[in-house]
Write an enzyme that holds these catalytic residues in place. Structure first.
Site, mmCIF file in Angstrom:
data_model
loop_
_atom_site.group_PDB
_atom_site.id
_atom_site.type_symbol
_atom_site.label_atom_id
_atom_site.label_comp_id
_atom_site.label_asym_id
_atom_site.label_seq_id
_atom_site.Cartn_x
_atom_site.Cartn_y
_atom_site.Cartn_z
ATOM 1 N N GLU A 1 1.647 -0.494 -5.012
ATOM 2 C CA GLU A 1 0.708 0.577 -5.324
ATOM 3 C C GLU A 1 1.592 1.816 -5.489
ATOM 4 O O GLU A 1 2.054 2.373 -4.498
ATOM 5 C CB GLU A 1 -0.305 0.786 -4.206
ATOM 6 N N ASP B 1 0.833 -1.196 0.000
ATOM 7 C CA ASP B 1 0.000 0.000 0.000
ATOM 8 C C ASP B 1 0.874 1.255 0.000
ATOM 9 O O ASP B 1 1.855 1.342 0.737
ATOM 10 C CB ASP B 1 -0.894 -0.021 1.252
#
Length: 702
Positions: free
Chosen positions: A378, A342
């Site tokens: 990401e 993330d």
């Protein structure tokens, strides 16, 4: 109680069958107490007197799995110097393998009195906070083997443990929403029949429900609020939270592996649940604030490139050790197959700018364990220069946000889209080829947990996040969505038909694109969140998957498209197209060719025309340049992909020099979308009418 010196490594609580070794790092502490917690609310404190390189440690004979514990750190509380030690706060072990309980929000868990953030708060947090748990590390993995699915064979399914399983009618009530539910035959059968090879789980590291959300009657459903990087989130365990969550998670991984399905974890190493300078003191802040967090020029405050209040200090050797130890633990002890990072751009911020050669990437590159599993970035954060799609090192793959945006733009009719769409369809060579990466570096997706579901993408022009309690200010405002003429739910048959066709268009495009496709859970059922594009705090029916009783047309279409992809190498090439004939194939045709709907090769003017929304793509199955696993030549059927993203029906001409006879295998204008074995036969030069916003695929046997 006997207290032996113990060892400084490994960090955390390590049970060896006779007792437990405890080791914790803190450079800021004057002294540290290990507190063993008892069920009657009392605690036994043991000072950790042995110190090696700022690691304090002790071995306690007879301390067994299930024992709850925490640390109390005695040292300076001086926020103006970045120091926030406070012995009144019972702290979680950063290396805890399991965590029990939940935070009971109140002033007790904060290091300062409310209204006076620079003063020390001496209220005891022990009755109000979570506790670390000693676990039994032994588990019978049997003959468990990782599937090790190659990227070109990979189909990723992003799912939430609770959201995927909470409403499945075949699951017993006591298993719904848990790790055990993932191992249930009903869930595994669905994934296997869908053709999924890799289950990507939204955060399962122990996380915290934010104080603000709890006060609003909401919760941190998504889980991007980690407090324990080694501990499976205890609320997803059906057996208990005194270490049972570890066994239950391992059992789920073992069952998924038996079905040939990999498990990837969505991990949040960029920040913790302790928030900004007004956040609670739960672990890292009280142990050694300045060693774990990026502090601002005024060390009372935190640098924040994540939008969550803090960022971990990626140039700290202790933070880097924590992250690498955590990654190795989940691979070696929990048998997971990879990670999706993330806000991964934050991990590259050694100082301020995003640095592709930062220490974190160096460590991953040389690590013999972590470097061998799937690593997905990401590739953005909220800091300056944080959008880094295409800029991660060669070992990494990336969520391709540009793929998502371009495919959405094409099917909603955005002008001047064709040229970029061609790049995205063929693996985004403009992003990945220059640094030696291949099409498989691109994780392609149209929807994910963050944003509209597939159903809502074709049903809403604007977000509808009122349920989140932020006056619809949260969430992305530019969604590249189109509601097909009516905002929200509709009973107009024409609108419903167009929406169903658009969903088939998105699924088909995703599965026909070079790269690695990723589906978002429930999209195969046209799951809706009623226009909420930021359901991070919605732990309920709004965000849980509603399983249809008898399947659905979209589910059958999605299955067919996944298996069409899996059956044909031409849709999942390991190398980029050359745009010319391939040597040694005895085929004069190029490996790929582009045509106008009239069957003529595309010109520069055709690519740049503002209103162009249609084209035909030829994929030559006899011109695949990469060899098979034993060096053999790979051949496949050839395909013509006909895209009509325009708002009117168009007549397409089958190119005359690229195959004499074809068969229709996909037609998104049809409710079922596919015509396996029964598709009409088409001759070179024939004319096909594609209705507005539809896609047709023709197949020619090798």
């Amino acid at each position: 109680m006997q207290v032996w010196p113990g060892e400084a490594y490994p960090l955390g609580a390590t049970y060896d069958g006779a007792g437990t070794n405890f080791a914790v790092f803190s450079e800021a502490a004057d002294r540290i107490e290990l507190c063993l917690l008892h069920d009657d609310g009392s605690e036994t404190a043991v000072e950790l007197r042995e110190t090696d390189a700022f690691v304090r440690h002790a071995y306690l004979p007879g301390v067994m799995p299930g024992q709850r514990y925490g640390f109390r750190v005695h040292g300076p509380y001086a926020p103006e110097r970045g120091l926030r030690c406070n012995s009144a706060k019972l702290l979680l072990d950063p290396y805890a393998r399991a965590i029990s309980g939940s935070v009971k929000w109140g002033e007790e868990v904060y290091g300062y009195p409310f209204g006076a953030p620079d003063k020390r708060n001496d209220l005891d947090s022990a009755p109000h906070t979570m506790t670390s748990v000693v676990i039994n590390p032994y588990f019978d993995w049997g003959d468990d083997r990782r599937p090790r699915t190659e990227y070109h064979r990979t189909v990723i399914y992003e799912a939430h443990v609770k959201g995927l399983t909470m409403r499945h009618p075949a699951l017993p009530d006591e298993l719904r929403g848990t790790y055990a539910a993932l191992a249930h035959p009903a869930i595994i059968e669905h994934l296997a029949e869908l053709g999924v090879t890799t289950l990507e789980l939204m955060p399962v590291h122990q996380f915290v429900n934010d104080h603000r959300l709890v006060d609003m009657g909401l919760s941190n459903y998504w889980g991007y609020n980690t407090i324990g990087f080694f501990a499976p989130h205890n609320a997803y365990a059906s057996w208990g939270d005194r270490g049972q969550q570890v066994l239950e998670f391992k059992s789920a991984v073992r069952a998924l592996h038996e079905a040939g399905i990999e498990v990837i974890l969505d991990v949040v190493y960029n920040h913790t649940a302790e928030g900004n300078h007004l956040g609670p003191t739960l672990s890292f802040r009280g142990l050694d604030n300045a060693s774990y967090y990026r502090l601002a020029d005024d060390p009372r405050y935190y640098m924040d490139t994540t939008g969550t209040g803090n960022s971990l200090l990626m140039r700290s050797p202790h933070v880097l050790q924590l992250i690498m130890d955590s990654l190795r633990y989940w691979v070696t002890e929990m048998h997971v197959d990879g990670f999706r990072f993330d806000l991964a751009a934050t991990l590259a911020r050694q100082f301020h700018e995003v640095d592709r050669l930062s220490s974190f990437f160096d460590l991953v590159q040389q690590d013999p364990v972590v470097s061998q599993v799937k690593l997905i970035a990401e590739p953005w954060d909220v800091g300056e220069g944080g959008y880094q799609v295409g800029n991660f090192p060669p070992l990494w793959t990336e969520w391709n946000g540009k793929y998502r945006d371009t495919v959405r733009d094409l099917w909603r009719g955005e002008p001047r889209t064709l040229a970029e769409f061609a790049s995205r369809l063929t693996g985004s060579s403009d992003l990945y080829q220059d640094d030696g990466r291949r099409p498989l570096a691109s994780i392609n997706f149209v929807t994910c947990h963050d944003g509209f579901t597939l159903h809502d993408l074709v049903s809403y022009n604007t977000k509808h996040n009122e349920a989140n309690g932020e006056d619809n200010r949260d969430g992305e405002s530019h969604n590249r969505s189109w509601n097909c003429g009516v905002e929200g739910e509709s009973d107009d048959p024409a609108v419903l038909e167009l929406r169903a066709r658009q969903m088939r268009n998105f699924i088909a495009t995703l599965m026909l694109s070079q790269g690695v496709p990723m589906l978002s859970h429930g999209d195969e059922f046209a799951r809706t969140q009623r226009g909420n594009n930021n359901a991070y705090c919605q732990d309920g029916e709004l965000s849980w998957v509603e399983w249809p009783e008898d399947g659905s047309d979209l589910l059958e279409f999605t299955r067919a498209m996944v298996w069409l992809r899996r059956d044909h190498q031409v849709f999942r090439r390991r190398r980029f197209f050359h745009g010319r004939p391939v040597q040694g194939t005895h085929d004069e045709l190029s490996d790929i060719a582009w045509f106008t709907p009239q069957g003529e090769e595309m010109t520069q003017r055709d690519w740049t025309s503002a209103q162009a929304g249609a084209l035909t793509v030829f994929l030559n199955g006899n011109a695949i340049s990469e060899p098979g696993p034993r060096g053999e030549r790979i051949t496949d059927d050839s395909f013509l992909l006909m895209f009509n993203a325009s708002p009117k029906s168009l007549e397409f001409v089958v190119p005359v020099d690229h195959g004499r006879q074809w068969r229709v295998v996909v037609d998104t204008a049809l409710p079922e979308g596919v015509t396996p074995g029964t598709g009409a036969k088409i001759e070179a030069g024939d004319r096909l009418t594609l209705v507005d916003r539809s896609l047709t695929v023709l197949q020619r046997p090798a």
